[in-house]
Design a protein around this motif. Structure first.
Motif, PDB file in Angstrom:
ATOM      1  N   ASN A 210     -24.733  18.620  -3.370  1.00  0.00           N
ATOM      2  CA  ASN A 210     -25.736  19.504  -3.938  1.00  0.00           C
ATOM      3  C   ASN A 210     -25.560  20.877  -3.305  1.00  0.00           C
TER       4      ASN A 210
ATOM      5  N   LEU B 194     -32.438   9.277  -0.128  1.00  0.00           N
ATOM      6  CA  LEU B 194     -31.816   8.233  -0.948  1.00  0.00           C
ATOM      7  C   LEU B 194     -32.001   8.521  -2.428  1.00  0.00           C
ATOM      8  N   LEU B 195     -33.199   9.019  -2.815  1.00  0.00           N
ATOM      9  CA  LEU B 195     -33.425   9.299  -4.234  1.00  0.00           C
ATOM     10  C   LEU B 195     -32.620  10.499  -4.692  1.00  0.00           C
ATOM     11  N   VAL B 196     -32.345  11.460  -3.780  1.00  0.00           N
ATOM     12  CA  VAL B 196     -31.541  12.623  -4.168  1.00  0.00           C
ATOM     13  C   VAL B 196     -30.068  12.252  -4.226  1.00  0.00           C
ATOM     14  N   MET B 197     -29.620  11.418  -3.254  1.00  0.00           N
ATOM     15  CA  MET B 197     -28.194  11.113  -3.166  1.00  0.00           C
ATOM     16  C   MET B 197     -27.728  10.233  -4.310  1.00  0.00           C
ATOM     17  N   THR B 198     -28.481   9.204  -4.634  1.00  0.00           N
ATOM     18  CA  THR B 198     -28.034   8.275  -5.661  1.00  0.00           C
ATOM     19  C   THR B 198     -28.670   8.647  -6.986  1.00  0.00           C
ATOM     20  N   ARG B 199     -27.882   9.274  -7.816  1.00  0.00           N
ATOM     21  CA  ARG B 199     -28.380   9.661  -9.133  1.00  0.00           C
ATOM     22  C   ARG B 199     -27.627   8.873 -10.182  1.00  0.00           C
ATOM     23  N   VAL B 200     -28.365   8.170 -10.985  1.00  0.00           N
ATOM     24  CA  VAL B 200     -27.755   7.375 -12.049  1.00  0.00           C
ATOM     25  C   VAL B 200     -27.589   8.269 -13.269  1.00  0.00           C
TER      26      VAL B 200
ATOM     27  N   LEU C 238     -21.820  11.491  -7.008  1.00  0.00           N
ATOM     28  CA  LEU C 238     -21.868  11.770  -5.573  1.00  0.00           C
ATOM     29  C   LEU C 238     -21.415  13.193  -5.259  1.00  0.00           C
TER      30      LEU C 238
ATOM     31  N   MET D  94     -28.340   9.936   8.750  1.00  0.00           N
ATOM     32  CA  MET D  94     -29.048   8.781   8.195  1.00  0.00           C
ATOM     33  C   MET D  94     -29.195   7.646   9.194  1.00  0.00           C
TER      34      MET D  94
ATOM     35  N   LEU E  28     -36.125   9.493   4.608  1.00  0.00           N
ATOM     36  CA  LEU E  28     -35.147   8.498   4.143  1.00  0.00           C
ATOM     37  C   LEU E  28     -35.273   8.273   2.643  1.00  0.00           C
ATOM     38  N   VAL E  29     -36.516   8.072   2.164  1.00  0.00           N
ATOM     39  CA  VAL E  29     -36.698   7.789   0.741  1.00  0.00           C
ATOM     40  C   VAL E  29     -36.262   8.974  -0.099  1.00  0.00           C
ATOM     41  N   PHE E  30     -36.625  10.195   0.326  1.00  0.00           N
ATOM     42  CA  PHE E  30     -36.252  11.377  -0.457  1.00  0.00           C
ATOM     43  C   PHE E  30     -34.741  11.545  -0.490  1.00  0.00           C
TER      44      PHE E  30
END
Lengths: 157, 187
Positions: A7, A145-151, A4, A72, A141-143
């Motif tokens: 960036n 979420l994909l940027v924020m949650t990085r596994v 978290l 958000m 929203l999708v972008f």
């Protein structure tokens, strides 16, 4: 685990150029939406271009600058508002004074307007605006979420 | 015209094969986008800018999202040996599709030849002829999408809305414990 850390963004050159161009890209998206019934384009394409300005801000200046403009929870509400606007425009046609059927173009029955003018073709521009709001906020929203949650896979664990 | 179609088709097939066979995730993502841009050029040669403008912007967004999702996620590629039976099934499927394709392409109209010009009773002819009088929209594609066939657009919007709700529910940062929890509304 999920990383978290904020960036930090790209170099100042990229940030300056992106700051100049993001307004122009946003204006172009609004043009594509509003002139969708006259020239090629429409709600979906214009909405994706509107979402691209927020993607540009996220990639260049970090996700905080984009989230400051569009938090958000507001994005999630706008998503539903766009879908509801489209449904309300469609449902108003069921009212017997206006037409009696779902998705009647009741404004065009009353006054079609002059061809090649922005105030023409009844409910089509209104539907374009509703779809554009919905698509733009959904892709943002999708972008985000994909940027924020990085596994992150850690070896030997 | 026909040569350009062949070159375009060859380019798209090669890009698709590269996308499947490459070991590099970034290369696979870019090859998939190359297939999409090949189809966009085909739409432009068919004089359909309204259809082409949506894939352009969607390809750009998907490319950015996929690069962002594949580069930073630390995903690993799985490299395995295909069994002999798998090769056999693949070759048999390719032969069947090739033979069926030869039969099907014999009955199709030529590339860039609209069906409206050949069939007098085609429904598209009614849209083109009376679209401006019925709706007042000079862009016939938008008139079809949001007036004649607005139900399809509603279904498309519903699909998008449902998928976004699913993605938000899966990818949010923390689960909601209690409704009274002050941190529950945080994303």
């Amino acid at each position: 685990m999920v990383d978290l850390t904020p960036n930090r963004g790209m170099t100042p050159i990229v940030q300056t150029i992106a700051g100049w161009t993001k307004g122009l890209v946003f204006l172009f998206g609004i043009y594509i939406v509003l002139f969708g019934h006259i020239t090629p384009g429409g709600g979906f394409a214009g909405g994706v271009i509107l979402a691209l300005t927020f993607v540009l801000m996220t990639l260049c200046c970090g996700k905080e600058s984009a989230l400051r403009k569009m938090p958000m929870h507001i994005a999630a509400e706008l998503d539903s508002v766009g879908a509801l606007m489209f449904l309300v425009i469609a449902w108003l046609g069921v009212w017997s004074i206006l037409g009696g059927t779902f998705f009647t173009n009741y404004i065009a029955k009353w006054n079609r307007g002059l061809p090649y003018h922005i105030l023409s073709s009844g409910t089509i521009p209104l539907c374009n605006i509703a779809i554009a709001v919905k698509v733009a906020v959904s892709l943002f929203l999708v972008f985000t979420l994909l940027v924020m949650t990085r596994v992150i896979h850690k070896p030997n664990e | 015209m026909l040569e350009l179609t062949g070159v375009l088709l060859l380019f798209m097939v090669m890009a698709a094969i590269i996308a499947i066979e490459t070991k590099d995730l970034l290369g696979a993502v870019i090859s998939v986008t190359a297939v999409g841009f090949g189809s966009i050029i085909a739409f432009f040669y068919l004089r359909a800018p309204d259809v082409a403008i949506v894939p352009i912007v969607v390809e750009v967004v998907v490319l950015v999202i996929l690069i962002r999702a594949t580069l930073r996620a630390g995903l690993k590629t799985f490299i395995g040996n295909r069994p002999f039976f798998g090769y056999l099934v693949t070759v048999a499927l390719l032969v069947v599709i090739f033979l069926a394709g030869i039969r099907v392409f014999g009955g199709l109209p030529a590339f860039g030849d609209p069906v409206v010009a050949r069939i007098p009773d085609a429904p598209a002819r009614a849209y083109i002829e009376s679209g401006l009088e019925d709706t007042g929209a000079t862009n016939v594609v938008t008139a079809v999408l949001l007036d004649y066939r607005a139900y399809d657009t509603l279904g498309e919007a519903t699909v998008l809305f449902t998928s976004i709700v699913g993605a938000v529910a899966i990818l949010r940062r923390k689960a909601r414990k209690k409704p009274s929890d002050p941190e529950a509304d945080e994303w």
